[in-house]
Design a protein around this motif. Structure first.
Motif, PDB file in Angstrom:
ATOM      1  N   TYR A   1      -6.026  -6.165   3.839  1.00  9.83           N
ATOM      2  CA  TYR A   1      -5.886  -5.484   5.108  1.00  9.83           C
ATOM      3  C   TYR A   1      -5.111  -4.525   5.239  1.00  9.83           C
ATOM      4  N   LEU A   2      -4.227  -3.913   4.303  1.00 12.97           N
ATOM      5  CA  LEU A   2      -3.746  -2.691   4.478  1.00 12.97           C
ATOM      6  C   LEU A   2      -4.565  -1.443   3.872  1.00 12.97           C
TER       7      LEU A   2
ATOM      8  N   SER B   1       0.722  -1.301  -0.058  1.00 13.70           N
ATOM      9  CA  SER B   1      -0.078  -0.088  -0.098  1.00 13.70           C
ATOM     10  C   SER B   1       0.792   1.399  -0.059  1.00 13.70           C
ATOM     11  N   ALA B   2       0.980   1.867  -1.229  1.00 10.45           N
ATOM     12  CA  ALA B   2       1.599   3.219  -1.161  1.00 10.45           C
ATOM     13  C   ALA B   2       0.767   4.573  -1.206  1.00 10.45           C
ATOM     14  N   LYS B   3       0.801   5.289  -0.209  1.00 11.47           N
ATOM     15  CA  LYS B   3       0.077   6.624  -0.252  1.00 11.47           C
ATOM     16  C   LYS B   3       0.511   7.808  -1.085  1.00 11.47           C
TER      17      LYS B   3
ATOM     18  N   VAL C   1       4.285  -2.244   3.498  1.00 14.16           N
ATOM     19  CA  VAL C   1       4.409  -3.753   2.972  1.00 14.16           C
ATOM     20  C   VAL C   1       4.054  -4.610   3.991  1.00 14.16           C
ATOM     21  N   GLY C   2       3.145  -5.647   3.481  1.00 18.83           N
ATOM     22  CA  GLY C   2       2.671  -6.685   4.439  1.00 18.83           C
ATOM     23  C   GLY C   2       3.273  -8.098   3.852  1.00 18.83           C
TER      24      GLY C   2
ATOM     25  N   GLU D   1       6.735  -0.307   7.404  1.00 19.68           N
ATOM     26  CA  GLU D   1       6.454   0.887   6.905  1.00 19.68           C
ATOM     27  C   GLU D   1       7.850   1.786   6.348  1.00 19.68           C
ATOM     28  N   THR D   2       7.717   2.275   5.065  1.00 19.73           N
ATOM     29  CA  THR D   2       8.916   2.918   4.517  1.00 19.73           C
ATOM     30  C   THR D   2       8.241   4.126   4.090  1.00 19.73           C
TER      31      THR D   2
END
Length: 980
Positions: A431-432, A201-203, A210-211, A257-258
């Protein structure tokens, strides 16, 4: 021929956008990759075509399209005694496994099989039977394969499922019921200790989560990530550099999280994609596994009583429903076909798609790449999966599709086909992001998706409600109905609500399958499958262009080109994310000739650039171009807008000269040139007896019935032109008044204001005149045949002052559909038509958008929209055509040309045939006037699933109000029946 064109199209499309397909180097294909790339397997079918014996089959495919089994449409149960075909098939294929895979896990993957599937490897079961035809599933076959010899794969497929809920959800449905291994099959290998299910998931702000779920023992391993642009390969940086790492401390799910600096965000107008590269290393810093996942930086949010937001912008989706389909492939398609369809969707200025089941993976890849939002749906057409098989299918759908940035919403079934127990599972696997979940056609989860709303829907909902609304089906496009008809009415009404989130038209294309059991004929199961804006091979119907203009992100405010026009006009930006400064626009000035002037083409006499205002989405501003000196010498101003990629957005056109001025400028010169010599040698004449009125001029003779004022016969020399049995009133009452009618022979001078055809000329023209008087809706129709053989009709209609004699109710303020005059002409004589007006498509009152002014030509065809699949020619020939200037009805024996001398005339050419397969024999079109050729001041609208009364203002019948002292309304025409 069509298949050859398709093959060429595939090659071209694949060259255009290779980046639109995500590479999958980890796959070892046992089948082909799509419709134009297959492999041959052995096959046995139990029933139907070519059954009871082993043969060969191409994989992937639907076996019906390979000549096996039987065809069934999914609404078979609507017919008394109807049953679904239920043959079963067995596939066999031999393959070898690379010895380098020893020590790795080996998995066989099926991207889609219809429907119950049992798999054996070397005679041993690979696992439990899979049920559900639209989903990816796999088996771990590590312990079943032999590296030393050829392995034997056998796949047994049952067309009908042993699970009743699967049949109810997937196979009692409004589509063809296909079967077999219709999507690719491949092997994958992974290390024993590896990444398994990975979610990214990139906002929009650069935050990436990343999961990772792991297989095996990865404690003490490390995971690194880097991100690069798919477009130019540039690597993003973070606080830790271009690569970031984390340690894997357990075998449980890792959430990491990055943060990345200044990524370009993704939206449908700017589809910026990135690749995140994940590298798993063991404790010795040896690379164990690498995964590359396409992703995009975008923030998707839903707020109740507000809307669906992308990157902080409220979304209004312009969508269409699309099935995975091709006539010669059934559900088996290809990346090239996905790209073709996606580009057609974009060409219609749409930005979203929905279907009743998960599409091909390559279609989602293309949507990611070119910018199309997608509503991904668990199948369930009015019936749902049970709670045994349903959870497995939700997991399979989301695990395949979760990382596609195009997916904006998850959908659980359709029109009652939802199992409420499955709703919570969408968030479990997504889930993300936890994208919103809807039940299409229902008011559920704070989003109202009501299907086929009326214009005034409704009490407590839509523009009268307080929930977000987004009809997941509306504007039903069966046959020539719906689609773009009245679309702008609905759109402008819905846009007044702050809760509007967009909608999805039904549907993209007609689904007529090429029946291998019927010599390849295309079959849409009568009225069940011709629901598209395009034909089955993507032929563009009139609605295609109506939607394109109605949904153009650049909307031009009403404008009129006059002698005072200075090049200014107003445009509204209906993009969501694009400033109009990113777009361009060009203009052309066209001169459009006429047969009498000796030139019948569109000649460009000036062109240039339009300066668009720099305005944000939702704003209106002034566009401008420097008016060329040649403007007033032209007839049409044509505009075309282009997006930032140079792709055409839309075309518009405006008359520089309305019909009367155009007539005087372009046509009367031809009249003058032909009249001078004729006037000296052949004087016109009018005679009358008890039964006939005869006008003679030049080589022409026109005979009228003295009892009713209608044309009996037209002669050009000795040749009869079969244009007769008119004028017959349409949509009005009028009675011929023989006592007041009269004939005359006159000399018309250019100074005579009544003769407006010869402005600026100096000559005398002898003419025979017949003035037909009427009671009721018409005051008079004056027929004038000049000595050069041209016949003029000047009809003064709608003059209430001439009422009386029982005809005072000739018009009311109530409903008016067709209104005008009609004539007879044999359809068999016609070979084509060339005309100046709006075209090239026929129109309905509520489907004028998408046509443009110009000189057009089309050969005669008898296309029945959505049914003439053996010879599907668009534009259709027969029907209404808007804003007539002139038209030549082409014929090998009896051609003629008609010229309009007043504005707003609809030219009706013959009567389109009703589809033979229409439901219950009910008409799909409003009734046409009697006769064959009509000149009308109003025409009816076409319905769109709902009756006309439930449509918007553009669809409603007109009304007529003529008061004392009004000049009335005219239909002024000139006919040239002269035969060369």
């Amino acid at each position: 021929m069509m298949r050859r064109l398709y093959t060429l199209m595939c090659m071209t499309a694949a060259t255009l956008l290779l980046m639109a397909q995500q590479p999958h180097p980890e796959r070892y294909y046992l089948s082909g990759t799509g419709l134009e790339n297959t492999k041959t397997w052995k096959f046995y079918c139990t029933k139907g075509q070519h059954s009871g014996k082993w043969g060969k089959i191409q994989v992937p495919c639907n076996w019906e399209l390979q000549g096996y089994g039987d065809y069934t449409y999914g609404r078979y149960y609507k017919t008394k005694g109807g049953v679904a075909s239920n043959e079963e098939g067995t596939y066999r294929y031999s393959f070898k496994v690379p010895t380098a895979w020893k020590g790795q896990k080996v998995k066989i993957v099926f991207d889609g099989v219809m429907t119950d599937t049992k798999v054996t490897i070397n005679g041993k079961s690979a696992g439990e039977m899979h049920q559900g035809g639209f989903y990816r599933f796999s088996y771990d076959i590590t312990d079943l394969v032999d590296y030393k010899k050829t392995n034997e794969l056998e796949v047994h497929v049952a067309k009908e499922s042993a699970n009743k809920s699967v049949n109810a959800a997937e196979r009692k449905a409004d589509w063809w019921l296909y079967s077999g291994i219709y999507r690719p099959v491949w092997l994958e290998t992974t290390p024993q200790n590896a990444m398994d299910y990975v979610v990214v998931s990139a906002k929009a702000d650069g935050k990436m989560t990343v999961g990772v779920d792991f297989a095996g023992d990865v404690k003490g391993y490390s995971l690194s990530a880097s991100v690069k642009s798919l477009a130019d390969g540039k690597v993003l940086s973070s606080n830790a550099g271009s690569t970031v790492s984390t340690s894997v401390k357990s075998n449980e799910r890792l959430i990491w999280e990055t943060y990345w600096d200044k990524p370009k965000t993704w939206d449908p107008e700017h589809p910026n994609l990135y690749v995140v590269k994940l590298v798993l290393e063991d404790a010795n810093n040896e690379i164990v596994q690498t995964k590359e996942i396409r992703t995009a930086f975008r923030t998707l949010e839903f707020f109740e009583k507000d809307g669906l937001y992308l990157n902080g912008t409220r979304l209004i989706v312009k969508g269409v429903n699309r099935h995975t389909f091709w006539p010669e492939g059934g559900r088996t398609t290809s990346h090239a076909l996905s790209l073709q369809d996606a580009k057609l969707v974009k060409e219609m200025n749409m930005n979203a798609i929905r279907s009743h089941y998960p599409p091909d993976e390559h279609f989602l890849d293309v949507c990611d790449s070119i910018g199309i939002l997608y509503m991904d749906e668990l199948a369930g057409w009015q019936n749902s999966y049970d709670s045994n098989v349903g959870p497995k299918l939700v997991e399979e759908m989301i695990k395949r599709d979760v990382n596609h940035p195009c997916i904006m919403i998850w959908s659980n079934g359709n029109e009652g086909g939802w199992n409420n127990n499955l709703d919570k599972l969408f968030a479990k696997y997504d889930y993300l992001q936890q994208r919103h979940v809807v039940h299409p056609w229902a008011d559920f989860n704070e989003l109202d998706t009501h299907h086929y709303p009326a214009y005034l829907t409704g009490v407590g909902r839509f523009v009268n409600g307080y929930k977000v609304f987004m009809p997941t089906e509306f504007m039903h496009a069966m046959y020539d109905q719906g689609g773009g008809a009245g679309l702008r009415d609905f759109w402008e009404r819905w846009m007044t609500s702050p809760y509007f989130a967009g909608g999805f038209i039904w549907a993209f294309c007609d689904e007529a399958v090429a029946r291998t059991d019927k010599k390849g004929i295309l079959d849409s199961d009568n009225s069940n499958a011709p629901d598209g804006l395009l034909g089955p091979h993507r032929e563009k119907e009139g609605s295609f262009y109506a939607v394109r203009e109605s949904w153009s992100p650049i909307q031009i405010k009403p404008m009129h080109v006059t002698s005072n026009f200075i090049g200014d006009f107003f445009v509204t930006n209906e993009y969501l994310f694009t400033n109009l400064s990113e777009c361009t626009m060009k203009y052309k000035v066209l001169s459009c000739g006429a047969p009498l002037s000796g030139n019948t083409g569109n000649k460009e006499i000036a062109a240039g650039d339009v300066k668009l205002p720099s305005i944000a989405p939702g704003e209106t501003g002034k566009a401008h171009f420097d008016v060329p000196s040649a403007l007033q010498q032209g007839d049409i101003l044509a505009l075309e807008a282009f997006n930032k990629n140079g792709e055409s957005i839309c075309n518009w056109s405006y008359p520089i000269h309305l019909v009367e001025k155009y007539f005087d400028k372009s046509i009367s010169k031809g009249v003058v040139a032909g009249s001078v010599g004729a006037a000296q040698n052949n004087m016109a004449d009018a005679t009358k007896n008890d039964s006939e009125i005869v006008l003679k001029g030049g080589n022409m003779t026109v005979t009228f019935n003295a009892e009713n004022g209608m044309i009996k016969k037209i002669l050009s020399g000795e040749k009869e032109i079969p244009f007769n049995n008119g004028p017959v009133p349409v949509g009005m009452k009028m009675k011929y008044d023989a006592a007041k009618s009269y004939i005359n022979t006159v000399t018309i001078k250019d100074a005579d204001k009544r003769e407006r055809l010869t402005a600026g000329a100096t000559y005398n023209c002898n003419a025979a005149v017949y003035c037909a008087k009427y009671l009721g809706a018409a005051d008079s129709i004056v027929w004038t045949l000049t000595n050069d053989g041209l016949l003029y009709m000047d009809a003064v209609l709608l003059n209430r002052a001439s009422g009386g004699g029982g005809f005072d109710d000739a018009f009311t303020d109530d409903e008016v559909y067709n209104v005008g005059l009609t004539f007879s002409y044999p359809e068999a004589n016609c070979s084509g038509m060339k005309w100046f007006g709006k075209g090239p498509y026929r129109v309905w009152k509520n489907r004028l958008p998408g046509t443009n002014y110009g000189v057009w030509q089309k050969d005669y065809n008898n296309t029945i929209t959505g049914e003439s699949f053996e010879n599907l020619i668009y534009p259709e020939f027969k029907g209404y055509h808007a804003n007539l200037y002139w038209a030549t009805l082409e014929s090998k024996t009896t051609p003629f040309t008609v010229y309009a001398h007043n504005d707003g005339i609809y030219f009706r050419v013959f009567t389109p045939e009703e589809p033979k397969g229409r439901a219950d024999g009910k008409p799909t079109m409003p009734e046409f006037p009697q006769g064959d050729i009509s000149f009308l001041l109003d025409i009816p609208a076409i319905c769109s699933f709902k009756p006309i009364k439930q449509q918007g203002p553009q669809s409603q019948p007109g009304n007529i109000r003529i008061k004392k002292g009004d000049e009335g309304v005219r239909i002024n025409l000139m006919f040239d029946f002269r035969q060369k």
